[in-house]
Design an enzyme around this catalytic site. Sequence first.
Site, short mmCIF file in Angstrom:
data_model
loop_
_atom_site.label_atom_id
_atom_site.label_comp_id
_atom_site.label_asym_id
_atom_site.label_seq_id
_atom_site.Cartn_x
_atom_site.Cartn_y
_atom_site.Cartn_z
N ASN A 287 7.24 13.66 -19.07
CA ASN A 287 6.46 13.67 -17.83
C ASN A 287 6.64 15.05 -17.16
OD1 ASN A 287 6.03 13.49 -14.95
ND2 ASN A 287 5.83 11.30 -15.19
N ASP B 136 5.27 16.12 -14.24
CA ASP B 136 4.95 16.14 -12.80
C ASP B 136 5.79 17.15 -12.02
OD1 ASP B 136 3.24 14.04 -13.29
OD2 ASP B 136 4.47 12.52 -12.30
N HIS B 137 7.09 17.21 -12.36
CA HIS B 137 7.96 18.03 -11.51
C HIS B 137 7.87 19.52 -11.77
CE1 HIS B 137 9.09 14.63 -9.38
NE2 HIS B 137 9.75 14.05 -10.36
N ARG C 79 5.48 26.31 -3.43
CA ARG C 79 4.99 27.60 -2.93
C ARG C 79 3.47 27.66 -2.84
NH1 ARG C 79 8.68 32.02 -2.66
NH2 ARG C 79 10.49 31.03 -1.74
N HIS D 252 1.12 12.18 -13.60
CA HIS D 252 0.69 11.19 -12.61
C HIS D 252 -0.22 11.88 -11.60
CE1 HIS D 252 2.11 7.83 -9.59
NE2 HIS D 252 0.80 7.97 -9.61
N ARG E 15 -1.68 11.60 -8.42
CA ARG E 15 -1.54 10.76 -7.23
C ARG E 15 -2.71 10.96 -6.28
NH1 ARG E 15 3.13 8.50 -5.25
NH2 ARG E 15 4.81 8.40 -6.75
N ARG F 137 0.19 15.33 -4.64
CA ARG F 137 1.38 16.06 -4.20
C ARG F 137 1.96 16.98 -5.28
NH1 ARG F 137 5.77 11.21 -3.71
NH2 ARG F 137 4.16 10.36 -2.36
N GLU G 40 -0.89 8.72 -15.82
CA GLU G 40 -0.34 7.67 -14.95
C GLU G 40 -1.19 7.62 -13.70
OE1 GLU G 40 3.67 7.83 -13.34
OE2 GLU G 40 4.34 7.99 -15.40
N THR H 116 9.11 8.52 -5.26
CA THR H 116 8.69 8.35 -6.65
C THR H 116 8.24 6.91 -6.80
OG1 THR H 116 9.39 8.51 -8.97
CG2 THR H 116 11.06 7.80 -7.40
N THR H 117 7.72 6.56 -7.98
CA THR H 117 7.24 5.19 -8.19
C THR H 117 8.38 4.21 -7.97
OG1 THR H 117 5.81 6.15 -9.87
CG2 THR H 117 5.94 3.74 -9.79
N GLU I 280 4.98 -0.66 -20.26
CA GLU I 280 6.11 0.24 -20.04
C GLU I 280 7.06 -0.49 -19.10
OE1 GLU I 280 5.30 4.27 -18.71
OE2 GLU I 280 7.34 4.46 -17.95
N HIS J 5 11.65 5.50 -16.34
CA HIS J 5 12.06 5.68 -14.95
C HIS J 5 13.58 5.73 -14.82
CE1 HIS J 5 11.69 5.95 -10.66
NE2 HIS J 5 10.42 6.16 -10.87
N GLY J 6 14.04 6.88 -14.37
CA GLY J 6 15.46 7.06 -14.10
C GLY J 6 16.31 7.24 -15.36
N HIS K 280 12.16 13.49 -14.67
CA HIS K 280 13.10 14.19 -13.79
C HIS K 280 14.31 14.76 -14.50
CE1 HIS K 280 16.04 14.62 -10.49
NE2 HIS K 280 14.97 15.08 -9.87
N1 PXP Z 1 7.33 6.11 -16.11
C1 PXP Z 1 6.64 5.93 -14.96
C2 PXP Z 1 5.62 4.85 -14.94
C3 PXP Z 1 6.87 6.74 -13.83
O1 PXP Z 1 6.18 6.53 -12.71
C4 PXP Z 1 7.83 7.77 -13.92
C5 PXP Z 1 8.04 8.67 -12.76
O2 PXP Z 1 6.93 9.44 -12.53
C6 PXP Z 1 8.50 7.94 -15.14
C7 PXP Z 1 8.27 7.08 -16.21
C8 PXP Z 1 9.52 9.00 -15.32
O3 PXP Z 1 10.59 8.76 -14.47
P1 PXP Z 1 11.71 9.85 -14.30
O4 PXP Z 1 11.05 11.05 -13.65
O5 PXP Z 1 12.72 9.19 -13.44
O6 PXP Z 1 12.21 10.19 -15.68
#
Ligand code: PXP
Length: 241
Positions: A7, A9-10, A18, A43, A45, A49, A70, A100-101, A151, A191-192, A214
């Site tokens: 993922n 996103d970050h 910035r 994702h 959103r 963001r 996502e 976060t989700t 998932e 997630h996590g 993350h």
């Molecule tokens: N799966 C889903 C559905 C999520 O929403 C996220 C967070 O965006 C992740 C996986 C990844 O989670 P993490 O960033 O904690 O690894």
Amino acid sequence: MIHLAVNIDHIATLREARGGIEPDPVAAAAIAELAGAVGIVCHLREDRRHVNDRDVRLLRETVKTKLDLEMAATEEIIAIAIDTLPDLVTFVPERREELTTEGGLDVAKNLHYYTEVVAKMHQNDIQVSFFIEPSEEQINAASTTGAEIIELHTGTFANARTQKEQHHELERIRNASKYAASLGLRVTAGHGLHYGNVHHICAIPEMEEISIGHAIISRAAFVGLDTAVRDMIRILQVHSA
Ligand code: PXP
């Protein structure tokens, strides 16, 4: 062997800090793929963001493995998905104020709506995954909609404060995986998850893929994205059931 979807996103979160053009999540996706990721997740959103419409458009053009969008099942984002045609959409709950989700989607509560949305995605050759809690009720609902993938939300497992709590959550995820597979659903999780806890999830026989953002992007800040992705894949190779 369990596969890794990254993922990105970050990377976009850092860019938005910035408001400029760097770092570019599109470049990150290419690096993650070259390092062995089998999919790129982003994702889009409602509040944009991090990932924005331009990113999704370019990712669709450049991702060579599998693009997983996502999204919340809102009219606006559904229209974007149909326009962009990712390989897969993962429906998630979304609240503007969340960091976060938070938790899985309640598919059972809106079964009729999600069944229609899944049909719409399938008409456009887009596969569907639901991000849900490891509960039979939600798995049954996801199966009823016609989605092919679930998932499982691993956030509660990842946040467990005691070994007992962690073990309990792991059991729930294990049982849910087995049950979902018995209904013909493909099982992934996310997630996590990080370098220190992912081995527990890898050991689940039905698990096909995990989605991590993350932890990989955080490590990438120190060791580079290529190394961060490869380090994670090595753990998956060693610990897959
Ligand atoms: N799966 C889903 C559905 C999520 O929403 C996220 C967070 O965006 C992740 C996986 C990844 O989670 P993490 O960033 O904690 O690894």
